[in-house]
Scaffold this active site. Structure first.
Site, short mmCIF file in Angstrom:
data_model
loop_
_atom_site.label_atom_id
_atom_site.label_comp_id
_atom_site.label_asym_id
_atom_site.label_seq_id
_atom_site.Cartn_x
_atom_site.Cartn_y
_atom_site.Cartn_z
N ASP A 40 36.55 27.53 66.97
CA ASP A 40 35.97 28.58 65.82
C ASP A 40 34.73 29.26 66.63
O ASP A 40 33.92 28.71 67.11
CB ASP A 40 35.52 27.38 64.71
N CYS A 80 37.15 32.59 59.14
CA CYS A 80 38.01 31.58 59.58
C CYS A 80 39.46 31.54 58.70
O CYS A 80 40.58 31.53 59.46
CB CYS A 80 37.26 30.32 58.93
N HIS A 251 24.40 51.62 59.93
CA HIS A 251 25.43 52.03 59.06
C HIS A 251 25.15 51.29 57.79
O HIS A 251 24.77 49.89 57.94
CB HIS A 251 26.82 51.54 59.56
N HIS A 314 37.94 33.82 65.57
CA HIS A 314 37.10 34.82 65.69
C HIS A 314 35.77 34.61 66.79
O HIS A 314 35.79 33.75 67.41
CB HIS A 314 36.56 35.29 64.43
#
EC number: 3.1.6.1
Length: 536
Positions: A40, A80, A251, A314
């Site tokens: 993870d 996740c 941004h 990720h």
């Protein structure tokens, strides 16, 4: 621990996989075993140069030498549950409607492991799964549902480090080690006796940050925690201090993310470097658990008969772009490791093609010789990882030169869509009109500091049209807006008179309780408005 490093040296000298042996085609008599290890929050850039210089990862390096590494592998949703839902289903996030950490696959969904079991594989799962609906904290759900509300609240604890000052402390993440032990014991006591091929999955929580008790309901996770043993595996001189844009120039979606992650305050260079060093140390511990599986396979004489795959759901920003955690399309968050080794997999091969986690499903079936369903979003990676497999795949089954990633969860106040091609990364938001897109040339700007969407309008338009041909993202965004409101209303009704107290004590409690009526009114106003996305 001396024994661990002796084992590492031994593994690197294994004679069972002589150079080139990995290229041999598997026999028709028996399909290979498969081991999939998924961690993870592992930044995929650490598996190749120059990121690989910052921390010692001997078993990942072993897999690179003895197998194929994918240099441009991406998550299909940088959080996740939706990411894992894509991996286990082989479908893009919008197709399974895995919108956030609470909304994943149905528990009875047919995964690639189910299909392999039906075709004669022995199967087993250990550790973190997190691909079905109904999990994670109330805070995590409510934050995702209310991301469009006109307020700005800190939802996480400030990122910090915590050190165990013990040079012999190896097992820091005890739960992961326990699950690794269970997997090793299963290989030793069960798998070794099977006449049929087996597939085993091991899910690790590391290097995900640890819970931070100061941050409210269900704590949140903003603590980077390790021991001196692992910290000494990090090359501190190689740690880069990321460049940050001024808050006023960020941004608007990035600013929202940075604020809700409690990262808009002042951080010293020492703090930032420590967070990154601790994160890398947590990656080193992750690598050691992968190593336990590889060593067990070797000791049981199963390594030559088993394809080993390592990846992650990720990455982790680790203070890049003034953020930690994931929920972003920036490289640190979206780029994942993906390595394969074993029979039929070419040794020492580095693949630059863009691939993603939806490719795991068809790859697993392809390894087993199972026909692939026609509706999958992913493509088998065997056509890219071995010359011997390439001739067996028709041109129509080759991976396209793009990948799609999307995000609809918490800490980001607009649905986000990434199209990654050769050297371009295009990021669109919401309805495609209310929020400016981003375009990065990763060949010239690997740190993604300069948005060139306005500078190259033709490329921006072309990539946006390509994205729209893959997914009708304004329509998907509208569906998520509708879903968020419906789910919030159901939740609010379910807690009745306790609503004000419950919502005030979620992870945003430190800000909420200063002006509770203000924030409740903002939600009421949001619930009354139409479904069109709110402009940032």
């Amino acid at each position: 621990m001396l024994l661990l490093w002796v084992s590492v040296v031994a593994s690197l000298a294994l004679a069972v996989l002589a150079p080139g042996a990995g290229e041999q085609r598997r026999g028709a008599a028996k399909a290979p075993n498969v081991v999939l290890v998924v961690s993870d929050s592992f930044d995929g850039r650490l598996t190749f140069h120059p990121g690989s210089q910052v921390v010692k990862l001997p078993f990942i390096n072993f897999m690179k030498t003895r197998g194929t590494s994918f240099l441009n592998a991406y998550t299909n949703s940088p959080i996740c549950c939706p990411s894992r839902a894509a991996m286990w289903s082989g479908l893009f996030t919008h197709l399974t409607e895995s919108w956030n950490n609470f909304k994943g696959l149905d528990p009875n969904y047919t995964t690639w492991m189910d299909v392999m079991e039906r075709h004669g594989y022995r199967t087993q799962k250990f550790g973190k799964l997190d691909y079905t609906s109904g999990h994670h904290s109330i805070s995590n759900r409510v934050e995702a549902w209310t991301r469009d509300v006109a307020f700005l609240l800190r939802q996480e604890g400030r990122p910090v480090v915590n050190l165990i000052r013990n040079r012999t402390k190896v097992r820091v993440m005890e739960r992961d080690w326990q699950n690794t032990d269970k997997a090793v014991n299963w290989l030793r006591k069960e798998a070794i006796n099977y006449t049929e091929p087996f597939v085993i999955y091991l899910g690790l929580n590391l290097p995900h940050p640890y819970p931070s008790p100061s941050s409210g309901e269900n704590f949140g996770s903003s603590t980077f925690h390790t021991s001196l043993y692992w910290l000494e595996k990090v090359s501190h001189d190689a740690i880069k201090i990321p460049k940050w844009s001024p808050l006023s120039e960020m941004h608007p979606v990035d600013y929202y993310s940075s604020y809700t992650k409690n990262c808009t305050g002042r951080f010293t260079k020492k703090e930032i470097k420590n967070i990154r060093a601790f994160y890398y140390a947590m990656c080193a511990e992750t690598d050691a658990m992968l190593g336990e599986i590889i060593l067990a396979l070797h000791q049981l004489d199963l390594l030559q008969k088993t394809i080993v795959i390592y990846s992650s759901d990720h990455g982790e920003l680790a203070m890049e772009h003034r953020q930690f955690y994931k929920m972003s399309m920036y490289e640190a968050s979206a780029h994942v490791p993906l390595l394969m080794m074993g029979p039929g997999i070419k040794a020492g091969l580095q693949v630059s093609n863009v691939v993603s986690l939806v490719d795991i499903y068809p790859t697993m079936l392809d390894i087993a010789g199972i026909p692939l369903p026609q509706n999958l979003s992913g493509y088998s990676l065997l056509s890219l990882s071995s010359e011997t497999f390439k001739n067996e795949h028709k041109v129509k089954n080759l991976h396209p030169p793009w990948i799609l990633s999307e995000f609809h969860g918490c800490n980001v106040n607009a649905s986000t869509y990434m199209l990654r091609t050769n050297h371009w990364k295009y990021i669109a938001y919401s309805d495609g009109a209310s929020i400016l897109p981003q375009l990065f040339d990763l060949s010239l700007d690997p740190d993604e500091l300069t948005n060139v969407a306005v500078k190259f309008p033709e490329i921006t338009y072309s990539l946006d049209q390509k994205l729209r041909s893959i997914i009708n993202y304004p329509k998907v965004s509208a569906s998520v807006h509708q879903y968020n409101k419906e789910q919030f209303i159901k939740w609010k009704q379910s807690i009745g008179q306790n609503y004000s107290n419950v919502i005030a004590n979620l992870r945003w409690h430190q800000d909420w309780q200063k002006e509770p009526s203000k924030y409740e009114n903002a939600i009421d106003q949001w619930l009354k408005t139409h479904m069109n996305p709110r402009a940032v």
